[in-house]
Scaffold this motif. Structure first.
Motif, PDB file in Angstrom:
ATOM      1  N   ASN A 108       0.660  -1.292  -0.075  1.00 15.35           N
ATOM      2  CA  ASN A 108      -0.083   0.015  -0.164  1.00 15.35           C
ATOM      3  C   ASN A 108       0.977   1.332  -0.030  1.00 15.35           C
ATOM      4  O   ASN A 108       0.304   2.269  -0.586  1.00 15.35           O
ATOM      5  CB  ASN A 108      -0.800   0.042   1.395  1.00 15.35           C
ATOM      6  CG  ASN A 108      -2.118  -1.055   0.959  1.00 15.35           C
ATOM      7  OD1 ASN A 108      -2.485  -1.373  -0.014  1.00 15.35           O
ATOM      8  ND2 ASN A 108      -2.615  -1.295   2.019  1.00 15.35           N
ATOM      9  N   PRO A 120       0.078   3.936  -3.892  1.00 12.02           N
ATOM     10  CA  PRO A 120       0.205   2.484  -3.804  1.00 12.02           C
ATOM     11  C   PRO A 120       1.063   1.678  -5.125  1.00 12.02           C
ATOM     12  O   PRO A 120       1.205   2.152  -5.909  1.00 12.02           O
ATOM     13  CB  PRO A 120      -1.221   2.035  -3.689  1.00 12.02           C
ATOM     14  CG  PRO A 120      -2.086   2.955  -4.579  1.00 12.02           C
ATOM     15  CD  PRO A 120      -1.264   4.070  -4.632  1.00 12.02           C
ATOM     16  N   SER A 142      -6.259  -4.222  -1.253  1.00 15.02           N
ATOM     17  CA  SER A 142      -6.607  -3.104  -1.952  1.00 15.02           C
ATOM     18  C   SER A 142      -7.996  -2.540  -1.630  1.00 15.02           C
ATOM     19  O   SER A 142      -8.969  -3.470  -1.485  1.00 15.02           O
ATOM     20  CB  SER A 142      -6.634  -3.001  -3.303  1.00 15.02           C
ATOM     21  OG  SER A 142      -7.167  -2.040  -4.099  1.00 15.02           O
TER      22      SER A 142
END
Length: 164
Positions: A108, A120, A142
Motif C-alpha cells: 500500500n 500504492p 486494496s
C-alpha cells in the motif's frame, strides 16, 4: 463458641499466607532453565525475520543477500508493517507471494526515512532507495477491490546496488 473462633481464625490466616509464600519461591535450577530458553529463542530470532503483532522486522539477510519473511494478514491485523534499514543507495525489489499465487494483497505504501511516502504499488515493487535509514513498507489489501486477503504470505526484499 466465641473462644473457638478466636483460636482457629489466626491459624487459618497464617496457613493461607504460608501457601502463597511457598508457591512464589523459585529454585536456582528453575531460573537457569528460563535463561537457557530465552537465549535459545534469541538465537532462533537471529536467523529468521518473524512477524510480531502487526510488524515484521527485517534484520537478517539470507545467503543471496535477500530479506525473506512470512507474515499473516487477519481481521485484527489488516495492515502489516515491514521495517528494514538501508545503509547504501540502490534499487529496492520487493515481492509479496501469497500461497495461492494471487490475492487482493499489495504494497500500500512505502515510508522513507525523512517521513515522506509513496504508493500504492502492486504485489511487486521496484523503487530507488536514495536515503540511508529506516524504511517502512505497509502491506494490506486494496480498498478498491472486493474480497480482502486474509491469510499467510511471504515477502522478499532485495536492495540491488545501482551502477552510477
Amino acid at each position: 463458641m466465641k473462644n473457638f473462633l478466636m483460636v482457629t481464625l489466626p491459624f487459618l490466616l497464617f496457613s493461607c499466607q504460608q501457601k502463597e509464600n511457598k508457591s512464589t519461591t523459585v529454585s536456582s535450577s528453575d531460573s537457569i532453565q528460563v535463561t537457557q530458553n530465552a537465549e535459545e529463542s534469541k538465537i532462533e530470532n537471529r536467523t529468521e525475520n518473524k512477524q510480531t503483532g502487526d510488524t515484521i522486522f527485517m534484520n537478517f539477510k539470507n545467503e543471496q543477500n535477500i530479506y525473506i519473511a512470512e507474515g499473516t494478514v487477519d481481521s485484527i491485523h489488516s495492515r502489516i508493517y515491514v521495517k528494514f534499514k538501508n545503509e547504501e543507495s540502490g534499487e529496492l525489489n520487493a515481492k509479496i507471494m501469497p500461497p495461492t499465487g494471487k490475492g487482493n494483497i499489495r504494497f500500500n505504501q512505502i515510508i522513507f526515512p525523512d517521513k515522506t511516502s509513496d504508493g500504492p504499488f502492486g504485489m511487486d515493487m521496484k523503487i530507488p532507495l536514495k536515503q540511508k535509514g529506516s524504511y517502512i513498507l505497509v502491506i494490506g489489501h486494496s480498498q478498491m477491490a472486493d474480497n480482502p486477503f486474509w491469510g499467510k504470505f511471504k515477502v522478499e526484499l532485495e536492495n540491488k546496488k545501482v551502477a552510477e
